[in-house]
Design an enzyme around this catalytic site. Sequence first.
Site, PDB file in Angstrom:
ATOM      1  N   HIS A 135      -0.516   3.549   3.891  1.00 56.35           N
ATOM      2  CA  HIS A 135      -0.969   4.922   4.272  1.00 56.35           C
ATOM      3  C   HIS A 135      -1.606   5.137   5.743  1.00 56.35           C
ATOM      4  CE1 HIS A 135      -1.010   4.756   0.045  1.00 56.35           C
ATOM      5  NE2 HIS A 135      -2.204   3.685   0.204  1.00 56.35           N
ATOM      6  N   TYR A 163      -4.586  -3.109 -10.896  1.00 56.44           N
ATOM      7  CA  TYR A 163      -3.508  -4.020 -10.428  1.00 56.44           C
ATOM      8  C   TYR A 163      -3.015  -5.227 -11.214  1.00 56.44           C
ATOM      9  CZ  TYR A 163      -4.888  -1.581  -6.063  1.00 56.44           C
ATOM     10  OH  TYR A 163      -5.347  -0.658  -5.167  1.00 56.44           O
ATOM     11  N   HIS A 176       5.050  -1.217  -5.042  1.00 55.16           N
ATOM     12  CA  HIS A 176       3.380  -1.043  -5.223  1.00 55.16           C
ATOM     13  C   HIS A 176       3.181  -1.241  -6.607  1.00 55.16           C
ATOM     14  CE1 HIS A 176       2.422   0.628  -1.270  1.00 55.16           C
ATOM     15  NE2 HIS A 176       3.742   1.227  -1.634  1.00 55.16           N
ATOM     16  N   LEU A 177       2.425  -1.947  -7.008  1.00 56.03           N
ATOM     17  CA  LEU A 177       1.969  -2.564  -8.468  1.00 56.03           C
ATOM     18  C   LEU A 177       1.496  -1.248  -9.262  1.00 56.03           C
ATOM     19  CD1 LEU A 177      -0.290  -5.775  -7.081  1.00 56.03           C
ATOM     20  CD2 LEU A 177       1.710  -5.918  -8.920  1.00 56.03           C
ATOM     21  N   SER A 178       0.661  -0.317  -8.534  1.00 56.65           N
ATOM     22  CA  SER A 178       0.424   0.951  -9.439  1.00 56.65           C
ATOM     23  C   SER A 178       1.169   1.867  -8.726  1.00 56.65           C
ATOM     24  CB  SER A 178      -1.104   1.241  -8.713  1.00 56.65           C
ATOM     25  OG  SER A 178      -1.446   1.461  -7.529  1.00 56.65           O
ATOM     26  N   ARG A 235      -3.613   8.436  -1.244  1.00 57.53           N
ATOM     27  CA  ARG A 235      -2.438   7.410  -1.421  1.00 57.53           C
ATOM     28  C   ARG A 235      -1.026   7.724  -1.590  1.00 57.53           C
ATOM     29  NH1 ARG A 235      -5.154   2.623  -2.311  1.00 57.53           N
ATOM     30  NH2 ARG A 235      -7.234   3.077  -2.951  1.00 57.53           N
ATOM     31  N   ASN A 263       5.349  -5.047   0.041  1.00 50.85           N
ATOM     32  CA  ASN A 263       4.129  -4.092  -0.601  1.00 50.85           C
ATOM     33  C   ASN A 263       3.161  -4.137   0.490  1.00 50.85           C
ATOM     34  OD1 ASN A 263       2.067  -3.244  -1.698  1.00 50.85           O
ATOM     35  ND2 ASN A 263       2.266  -4.456  -3.509  1.00 50.85           N
ATOM     36  N   ASP A 293       7.277   1.133  12.623  1.00 53.14           N
ATOM     37  CA  ASP A 293       7.859   0.785  13.879  1.00 53.14           C
ATOM     38  C   ASP A 293       8.677  -0.533  13.791  1.00 53.14           C
ATOM     39  OD1 ASP A 293       7.357   3.266  14.639  1.00 53.14           O
ATOM     40  OD2 ASP A 293       6.104   2.754  16.053  1.00 53.14           O
TER      41      ASP A 293
END
Length: 147
Positions: free
Chosen positions: A81, A23, A101-103, A112, A75, A88
């Site tokens: 997941h 991260y 997402h950082l990664s 993931r 994020n 909703d």
Amino acid sequence: MSRLLLINGPNLNLLGSREPDVYGATSLADIEHRSIEIARELGHELECFQSNAEHELIDRVQRAAVDKIKFIILNPGGFTHTSVALRDAFLAVQIPFIEIHLSNTFAREKFRHKSYFSDIASSCLFGFGAYGYELALQAADRHVSSS
């Protein structure tokens, strides 16, 4: 000037110390500070919100409509997941958002690879580290400026 909202989900409060090889070494406070600066330079107001609690994230998304937020940068962390409820909430308020997402989650564990948000997001950014937040703000600016 548009009002923008940056939402960070669970465990992102640990950025800078949590798995820096995945991260990065930048703290969430640093990301938020830089993001507020960039938003201001682009002529927008940015509010930042982080929570480890799903219901607090849902409440903030729902309140965003009342607060006249024009665009959200999300994020969702681990809720990416798992959280149909947060998904909703986004469908209910119909505020456009970017999933970030950082990664690169697609280069990580198979669980993931599935996101409950990607198909309803205006766009998605994966794997740019903290710089992804800057890219997301530039994209948000283009979106609100063209609407």
